[in-house]
Design a protein around this motif. Structure first.
Motif, mmCIF file in Angstrom:
data_model
loop_
_atom_site.group_PDB
_atom_site.id
_atom_site.type_symbol
_atom_site.label_atom_id
_atom_site.label_comp_id
_atom_site.label_asym_id
_atom_site.label_seq_id
_atom_site.Cartn_x
_atom_site.Cartn_y
_atom_site.Cartn_z
ATOM 1 N N ARG A 1 0.842 -1.203 0.000
ATOM 2 C CA ARG A 1 0.000 0.000 0.000
ATOM 3 C C ARG A 1 0.883 1.262 0.000
ATOM 4 N NH1 ARG A 1 -5.264 1.538 1.757
ATOM 5 N NH2 ARG A 1 -5.177 3.724 2.296
ATOM 6 N N GLY A 2 1.927 1.241 0.818
ATOM 7 C CA GLY A 2 2.842 2.382 0.887
ATOM 8 C C GLY A 2 3.530 2.634 -0.452
ATOM 9 N N LEU A 3 3.915 1.557 -1.121
ATOM 10 C CA LEU A 3 4.574 1.709 -2.428
ATOM 11 C C LEU A 3 3.608 2.316 -3.449
ATOM 12 C CD1 LEU A 3 6.524 -1.702 -2.580
ATOM 13 C CD2 LEU A 3 7.531 0.580 -2.424
ATOM 14 N N VAL A 4 2.354 1.855 -3.415
ATOM 15 C CA VAL A 4 1.361 2.374 -4.372
ATOM 16 C C VAL A 4 1.088 3.855 -4.092
ATOM 17 C CG1 VAL A 4 -1.063 2.183 -5.110
ATOM 18 C CG2 VAL A 4 0.300 0.105 -4.744
ATOM 19 N N GLN A 5 0.976 4.189 -2.814
ATOM 20 C CA GLN A 5 0.666 5.576 -2.430
ATOM 21 C C GLN A 5 1.767 6.544 -2.870
ATOM 22 O OE1 GLN A 5 -0.331 5.013 1.635
ATOM 23 N NE2 GLN A 5 -2.131 6.336 1.506
ATOM 24 N N ALA A 6 2.991 6.041 -2.942
ATOM 25 C CA ALA A 6 4.124 6.913 -3.269
ATOM 26 C C ALA A 6 4.241 7.197 -4.768
ATOM 27 C CB ALA A 6 5.422 6.258 -2.770
ATOM 28 N N ALA A 7 3.421 6.547 -5.594
ATOM 29 C CA ALA A 7 3.584 6.702 -7.051
ATOM 30 C C ALA A 7 3.173 8.104 -7.504
ATOM 31 C CB ALA A 7 2.747 5.653 -7.766
ATOM 32 N N PRO A 8 4.035 8.800 -8.265
ATOM 33 C CA PRO A 8 3.675 10.135 -8.746
ATOM 34 C C PRO A 8 2.594 10.066 -9.836
ATOM 35 C CG PRO A 8 6.051 9.725 -8.896
ATOM 36 C CD PRO A 8 5.399 8.422 -8.605
ATOM 37 N N PRO A 9 1.515 10.870 -9.723
ATOM 38 C CA PRO A 9 0.423 10.804 -10.702
ATOM 39 C C PRO A 9 0.875 10.921 -12.164
ATOM 40 C CG PRO A 9 -0.248 12.120 -8.827
ATOM 41 C CD PRO A 9 1.201 11.763 -8.599
ATOM 42 N N THR A 10 1.837 11.781 -12.450
ATOM 43 C CA THR A 10 2.248 11.933 -13.858
ATOM 44 C C THR A 10 2.880 10.641 -14.386
ATOM 45 O OG1 THR A 10 4.272 12.924 -13.009
ATOM 46 C CG2 THR A 10 2.610 14.444 -13.883
ATOM 47 N N ALA A 11 3.649 9.961 -13.531
ATOM 48 C CA ALA A 11 4.273 8.701 -13.958
ATOM 49 C C ALA A 11 3.215 7.614 -14.126
ATOM 50 C CB ALA A 11 5.309 8.258 -12.921
ATOM 51 N N VAL A 12 2.229 7.615 -13.218
ATOM 52 C CA VAL A 12 1.156 6.624 -13.294
ATOM 53 C C VAL A 12 0.407 6.765 -14.625
ATOM 54 C CG1 VAL A 12 -1.094 6.008 -12.309
ATOM 55 C CG2 VAL A 12 0.875 6.391 -10.797
ATOM 56 N N ALA A 13 0.036 7.996 -14.971
ATOM 57 C CA ALA A 13 -0.722 8.226 -16.209
ATOM 58 C C ALA A 13 0.129 7.848 -17.423
ATOM 59 C CB ALA A 13 -1.159 9.684 -16.283
ATOM 60 N N TRP A 14 1.396 8.248 -17.409
ATOM 61 C CA TRP A 14 2.300 7.955 -18.538
ATOM 62 C C TRP A 14 2.427 6.442 -18.710
ATOM 63 C CZ3 TRP A 14 6.810 5.635 -20.074
ATOM 64 C CH2 TRP A 14 7.479 6.171 -21.189
ATOM 65 N N ALA A 15 2.639 5.721 -17.598
ATOM 66 C CA ALA A 15 2.853 4.271 -17.682
ATOM 67 C C ALA A 15 1.574 3.556 -18.135
ATOM 68 C CB ALA A 15 3.314 3.739 -16.324
ATOM 69 N N GLN A 16 0.417 4.020 -17.656
ATOM 70 C CA GLN A 16 -0.834 3.396 -18.108
ATOM 71 C C GLN A 16 -0.971 3.532 -19.621
ATOM 72 O OE1 GLN A 16 -2.645 1.352 -16.777
ATOM 73 N NE2 GLN A 16 -3.598 1.910 -14.864
#
Ligand code: MLT
Length: 269
Positions: free
Chosen positions: A166-181
């Motif tokens: 959960r901690g690892l997921v929470q730390a993900a930067p939104p811009t990286a999440v959107a780019w990777a998706q």
């Protein structure tokens, strides 16, 4: 090649083994592999672009861009050929490496991943999550992505492991999440790439993985000319975090086999 230089944590000496993390995590997920495998090989764990300590850069979303980042990392480390492996999204990047940089591969590890492309519904779901994360932050990941990441054994009996994920997921930067998706949505089917692969391949899967199933793993192990399959008990999608000792045993057996040493080799698929 110009581009992003990946922030990387390494441990150990010997045969270089690059491990690429899952979505939406960072190289922090490989803690037990840096600790447990550093006596048998050099473990190199980069943060893929945008995650952890690596910048996102200006490129359009693409797994090919991520694979080229890894090839550039090998140049930077002075490594000609390495074992390259990844878990889930890291596995997609590894398959892009197989397509674009096969001469850099000494062996391949595909953990809790799959070779098929996304169907249309999965692509639109990724775009929906990308938009939601950019607008509202990572709460959508905690609600929709986190529950499927671990197996039922971890969810029911291992609160500390689940808390760490959960901690690892929470730390993900939104811009990286959107780019990777968006990068994952655009990935091609990789079965032809796997069929043409000239290097040995280790496929690993958690028996409780509901995102990339044991059947997906079996299909990859059968497609490659030189494959082995290891199914890890009481682990879900994040087998390397949920059952690190079993995961590390599979990897060290593969490393011993590649190095021509005497090791407990995973059985042939
Ligand atoms: C991952 O764990 O990297 C993701 O489940 C990959 C995906 O979304 O396909």
């Amino acid at each position: 090649m110009d581009g992003v230089q990946l922030y990387t944590r390494s441990a150990g000496e010997g045969l270089p083994v690059v491990l690429l993390h899952a979505f939406p995590m960072s190289s922090a997920m490989w803690l037990a592999q840096r600790e447990g495998l550093s006596s048998v090989c050099k473990v190199i764990t980069p943060d893929l672009r945008g995650f952890g300590g690596s910048v996102l850069g200006e490129d359009d979303p693409s797994l090919d861009v991520m694979a080229d980042d890894v090839a550039r990392l090998l140049d930077h480390e002075g490594v000609d050929r390495a074992v390259v492996g990844g878990l889930s999204m890291g596995g997609y990047v590894t398959m892009a490496m197989c397509r674009r940089h096969p001469d850099r591969l000494r062996g391949v590890i595909l953990a809790d991943t799959k070779a098929g492309a996304d169907p249309e519904a999965a692509r639109s779901n990724r775009e929906r999550i990308a938009a939601a994360v950019l607008e509202e932050g990572t709460s959508v990941l905690l609600e929709e992505v986190l529950p499927g990441l671990v197996g039922q054994t971890t969810a029911q009996r291992r609160a500390m492991v689940f808390g760490r994920v959960r901690g690892l997921v929470q730390a993900a930067p939104p811009t990286a999440v959107a780019w990777a998706q968006r990068a994952m949505a655009g990935r091609p089917d990789s079965f032809d790439t796997l069929r043409a692969l000239k290097t040995p391949v280790l496929v690993i899967v958690g028996e409780e993985d509901e995102i990339t199933s044991p059947a997906d793993a079996g299909a990859m192990a059968e497609a490659v000319p030189d494959g082995r399959l290891v199914v890890i008990e009481k682990a879900g999608h994040l087998s390397a975090i949920e059952q690190p000792e079993a995961f590390n045993r599979a990897v060290s057996g593969f490393v011993a086999e590649l190095a021509g040493g005497i090791g407990e080799s995973p059985s042939r698929g």
